[in-house]
Design a protein around this motif. Sequence first.
Motif, PDB file in Angstrom:
ATOM      1  N   ILE A 239       0.832  -1.027   0.386  1.00  0.00           N
ATOM      2  CA  ILE A 239       0.076  -0.208   0.017  1.00  0.00           C
ATOM      3  C   ILE A 239       0.976   1.368  -0.061  1.00  0.00           C
ATOM      4  O   ILE A 239       0.168   2.625  -0.258  1.00  0.00           O
ATOM      5  CB  ILE A 239      -0.750   0.183   0.933  1.00  0.00           C
ATOM      6  CG1 ILE A 239      -0.239  -0.054   2.415  1.00  0.00           C
ATOM      7  CG2 ILE A 239      -1.475  -1.616   1.500  1.00  0.00           C
ATOM      8  CD1 ILE A 239      -1.528   0.368   3.459  1.00  0.00           C
ATOM      9  N   GLY A 240       2.004   1.600  -0.578  1.00  0.00           N
ATOM     10  CA  GLY A 240       3.349   1.870  -0.249  1.00  0.00           C
ATOM     11  C   GLY A 240       3.544   2.797   1.101  1.00  0.00           C
ATOM     12  O   GLY A 240       4.259   3.851   1.168  1.00  0.00           O
ATOM     13  N   GLN A 241       3.319   1.983   2.454  1.00  0.00           N
ATOM     14  CA  GLN A 241       3.960   3.109   3.587  1.00  0.00           C
ATOM     15  C   GLN A 241       5.007   2.617   3.692  1.00  0.00           C
ATOM     16  O   GLN A 241       6.348   3.483   4.295  1.00  0.00           O
ATOM     17  CB  GLN A 241       3.098   2.246   4.373  1.00  0.00           C
ATOM     18  CG  GLN A 241       1.373   2.764   4.570  1.00  0.00           C
ATOM     19  CD  GLN A 241       0.676   2.438   6.216  1.00  0.00           C
ATOM     20  OE1 GLN A 241       1.490   1.666   6.353  1.00  0.00           O
ATOM     21  NE2 GLN A 241      -0.564   2.710   6.254  1.00  0.00           N
ATOM     22  N   LEU A 242       5.887   1.590   3.298  1.00  0.00           N
ATOM     23  CA  LEU A 242       6.997   1.433   3.124  1.00  0.00           C
ATOM     24  C   LEU A 242       7.443   1.023   1.889  1.00  0.00           C
ATOM     25  O   LEU A 242       7.061   0.459   0.470  1.00  0.00           O
ATOM     26  CB  LEU A 242       7.125  -0.456   3.241  1.00  0.00           C
ATOM     27  CG  LEU A 242       7.469  -0.452   5.417  1.00  0.00           C
ATOM     28  CD1 LEU A 242       7.419  -1.281   5.810  1.00  0.00           C
ATOM     29  CD2 LEU A 242       8.431   1.073   5.909  1.00  0.00           C
ATOM     30  N   GLN A 243       8.484   1.282   1.249  1.00  0.00           N
ATOM     31  CA  GLN A 243       8.582   0.632  -0.315  1.00  0.00           C
ATOM     32  C   GLN A 243       9.557  -0.328  -0.360  1.00  0.00           C
ATOM     33  O   GLN A 243      10.519  -1.188  -1.488  1.00  0.00           O
ATOM     34  CB  GLN A 243      10.367   1.987  -0.479  1.00  0.00           C
ATOM     35  CG  GLN A 243       9.393   3.226  -1.158  1.00  0.00           C
ATOM     36  CD  GLN A 243       8.847   4.252   0.517  1.00  0.00           C
ATOM     37  OE1 GLN A 243       9.259   3.865   0.539  1.00  0.00           O
ATOM     38  NE2 GLN A 243       7.045   3.848  -0.031  1.00  0.00           N
ATOM     39  N   GLY A 244      10.293  -0.586   0.401  1.00  0.00           N
ATOM     40  CA  GLY A 244      11.094  -2.420   0.873  1.00  0.00           C
ATOM     41  C   GLY A 244      11.316  -2.693   1.826  1.00  0.00           C
ATOM     42  O   GLY A 244      10.936  -2.285   3.229  1.00  0.00           O
ATOM     43  N   GLY A 245      11.660  -3.857   2.326  1.00  0.00           N
ATOM     44  CA  GLY A 245      12.073  -5.239   3.976  1.00  0.00           C
ATOM     45  C   GLY A 245      13.087  -5.796   3.745  1.00  0.00           C
ATOM     46  O   GLY A 245      13.106  -6.787   2.682  1.00  0.00           O
ATOM     47  N   LEU A 246      13.948  -5.579   4.842  1.00  0.00           N
ATOM     48  CA  LEU A 246      14.455  -6.752   4.379  1.00  0.00           C
ATOM     49  C   LEU A 246      14.253  -7.634   5.685  1.00  0.00           C
ATOM     50  O   LEU A 246      13.679  -7.540   6.664  1.00  0.00           O
ATOM     51  CB  LEU A 246      16.133  -6.168   5.800  1.00  0.00           C
ATOM     52  CG  LEU A 246      16.951  -7.754   5.563  1.00  0.00           C
ATOM     53  CD1 LEU A 246      17.417  -8.083   4.684  1.00  0.00           C
ATOM     54  CD2 LEU A 246      18.205  -6.900   6.481  1.00  0.00           C
ATOM     55  N   MET A 247      13.750  -9.469   4.839  1.00  0.00           N
ATOM     56  CA  MET A 247      13.279 -10.522   5.966  1.00  0.00           C
ATOM     57  C   MET A 247      13.332 -11.571   5.503  1.00  0.00           C
ATOM     58  O   MET A 247      14.434 -12.264   4.216  1.00  0.00           O
ATOM     59  CB  MET A 247      11.295  -9.440   4.392  1.00  0.00           C
ATOM     60  CG  MET A 247      10.950  -8.604   5.210  1.00  0.00           C
ATOM     61  SD  MET A 247       9.130  -8.951   4.550  1.00  0.00           S
ATOM     62  CE  MET A 247       9.992  -8.812   2.580  1.00  0.00           C
ATOM     63  N   SER A 248      13.062 -13.094   6.700  1.00  0.00           N
ATOM     64  CA  SER A 248      13.268 -14.168   6.149  1.00  0.00           C
ATOM     65  C   SER A 248      12.583 -14.368   5.429  1.00  0.00           C
ATOM     66  O   SER A 248      11.141 -14.128   4.717  1.00  0.00           O
ATOM     67  CB  SER A 248      13.353 -14.985   7.340  1.00  0.00           C
ATOM     68  OG  SER A 248      12.093 -14.545   8.348  1.00  0.00           O
ATOM     69  N   VAL A 249      12.030 -15.360   5.284  1.00  0.00           N
ATOM     70  CA  VAL A 249      11.289 -16.521   4.496  1.00  0.00           C
ATOM     71  C   VAL A 249       9.618 -15.726   5.047  1.00  0.00           C
ATOM     72  O   VAL A 249       8.950 -16.217   4.202  1.00  0.00           O
ATOM     73  CB  VAL A 249      11.263 -17.878   3.795  1.00  0.00           C
ATOM     74  CG1 VAL A 249      10.410 -19.005   3.706  1.00  0.00           C
ATOM     75  CG2 VAL A 249      12.538 -18.188   3.504  1.00  0.00           C
ATOM     76  N   VAL A 250       9.637 -16.023   6.320  1.00  0.00           N
ATOM     77  CA  VAL A 250       8.558 -15.652   6.448  1.00  0.00           C
ATOM     78  C   VAL A 250       7.838 -14.320   6.287  1.00  0.00           C
ATOM     79  O   VAL A 250       6.443 -15.177   6.018  1.00  0.00           O
ATOM     80  CB  VAL A 250       8.358 -15.458   8.055  1.00  0.00           C
ATOM     81  CG1 VAL A 250       7.190 -15.469   8.542  1.00  0.00           C
ATOM     82  CG2 VAL A 250       9.008 -16.788   9.023  1.00  0.00           C
ATOM     83  N   GLY A 251       8.058 -13.617   6.100  1.00  0.00           N
ATOM     84  CA  GLY A 251       7.858 -12.698   5.017  1.00  0.00           C
ATOM     85  C   GLY A 251       7.599 -12.843   3.372  1.00  0.00           C
ATOM     86  O   GLY A 251       7.090 -12.368   2.808  1.00  0.00           O
ATOM     87  N   LEU A 252       9.092 -13.366   2.890  1.00  0.00           N
ATOM     88  CA  LEU A 252       8.855 -13.475   1.506  1.00  0.00           C
ATOM     89  C   LEU A 252       7.966 -14.564   0.363  1.00  0.00           C
ATOM     90  O   LEU A 252       7.967 -14.319  -0.078  1.00  0.00           O
ATOM     91  CB  LEU A 252      10.718 -14.067   1.790  1.00  0.00           C
ATOM     92  CG  LEU A 252      11.894 -13.372   1.581  1.00  0.00           C
ATOM     93  CD1 LEU A 252      13.030 -13.579   1.669  1.00  0.00           C
ATOM     94  CD2 LEU A 252      11.583 -11.705   0.750  1.00  0.00           C
ATOM     95  N   ARG A 253       7.147 -15.035   1.997  1.00  0.00           N
ATOM     96  CA  ARG A 253       6.557 -16.460   1.899  1.00  0.00           C
ATOM     97  C   ARG A 253       5.441 -16.154   1.219  1.00  0.00           C
ATOM     98  O   ARG A 253       4.275 -16.449   0.401  1.00  0.00           O
ATOM     99  CB  ARG A 253       6.503 -17.365   1.993  1.00  0.00           C
ATOM    100  CG  ARG A 253       5.693 -17.378   3.516  1.00  0.00           C
ATOM    101  CD  ARG A 253       6.385 -18.904   4.218  1.00  0.00           C
ATOM    102  NE  ARG A 253       5.626 -20.123   3.438  1.00  0.00           N
ATOM    103  CZ  ARG A 253       4.788 -20.446   4.725  1.00  0.00           C
ATOM    104  NH1 ARG A 253       4.126 -20.080   5.698  1.00  0.00           N
ATOM    105  NH2 ARG A 253       3.488 -21.402   3.757  1.00  0.00           N
TER     106      ARG A 253
END
Length: 332
Positions: free
Chosen positions: A77-91
């Motif tokens: 929704i555009g509140q963040l432009q990116g994230g450093l995440m583990s598989v939990v978020g990436l999936r």
Amino acid sequence: MIRRLFALVLGACLACHALAAEKQLRIGTLAPKNSLYHRQLMVLGEAWRTAQGGGKYLVYPDGSQGGETDMVRRMRIGQLQGGLMSVVGLREIEPSIAALQNMPLMFRNWEEVDYVREKMRPAMEKKFLDKGFVVLAWGDAGWVRFFSKKGALRPEDYKTARFFAWGGESEQQEIMKRLGYTPVPLETSDILPSIQTGMIDAVPCTPYFALATQIYTSAPNMLDLNWAPIVGALVITRKAWDEMTPEGQQRLREAGATVGAQIRAQARKEVDEAVDAMKKRGLTVNTPNAAQIKEWQALAEALYPQIRGKLVPAETFDEVLAHLKAYRAGKP
């Protein structure tokens, strides 16, 4: 005349606002402030600012933007432009990424993880791009080990424990229940108070995370078994990527490759350093013998049919097995 002047001023303001929006990059992560991961994200930000000729670059560490599922929603929704995440978020973006983390005792060492990841990386990055995200860096954070209030060596020993489980991973919780374990769904920020109050008794996490968050002070027993690697990536939205200058994109690509390599190298080194630091402060390391390791392997074998096609897409599960078979066939 006044109306025309007002329209010109308003148009100029809107143009300035649009330009400012193009030069803004907000990154979320669960990584602690001033940790290796946070520092590397700041390095990447400097490269981006230099290439863009300035801009607003913000990193939100410590899960201040919520869990990884929340961060994916915020990116959409555009509140963040990116994230450093583990598989939990990436999936949440691309389910096949789960193959690199949700297959316990499948990988024997980091060399196997690297080999499989590199084989799958081009196709994986294309899948993320098709879903509106650009992968800038691949990283990992160490091996998952079990930290618990009571000492344990066998799978059976954990049947009475209440395990931390990611709130968004309902399939994993169901699998644990079928095998006789008790998952307690929580967000990362709830782990420490929950183990301090006795709401949970065991936490699967990396040694570095246990040290950084002080989990080991309330769960002073660690099982010395590399259950699964924590694999992650830094992604940004395709919208944010497309708004960058070609030079900005190139510099970010280069910085991402460097940052990913730094994270992987240092994170692997910090596993042993974290364990040594915790041992000096009272951590008990419980090392299973050969017979007990076989019990863990049997548990993993029982898990695979439930993971394949559920936590990990069947074709991706089979692809990992094929890559591992090819890699091991070439090793003495």
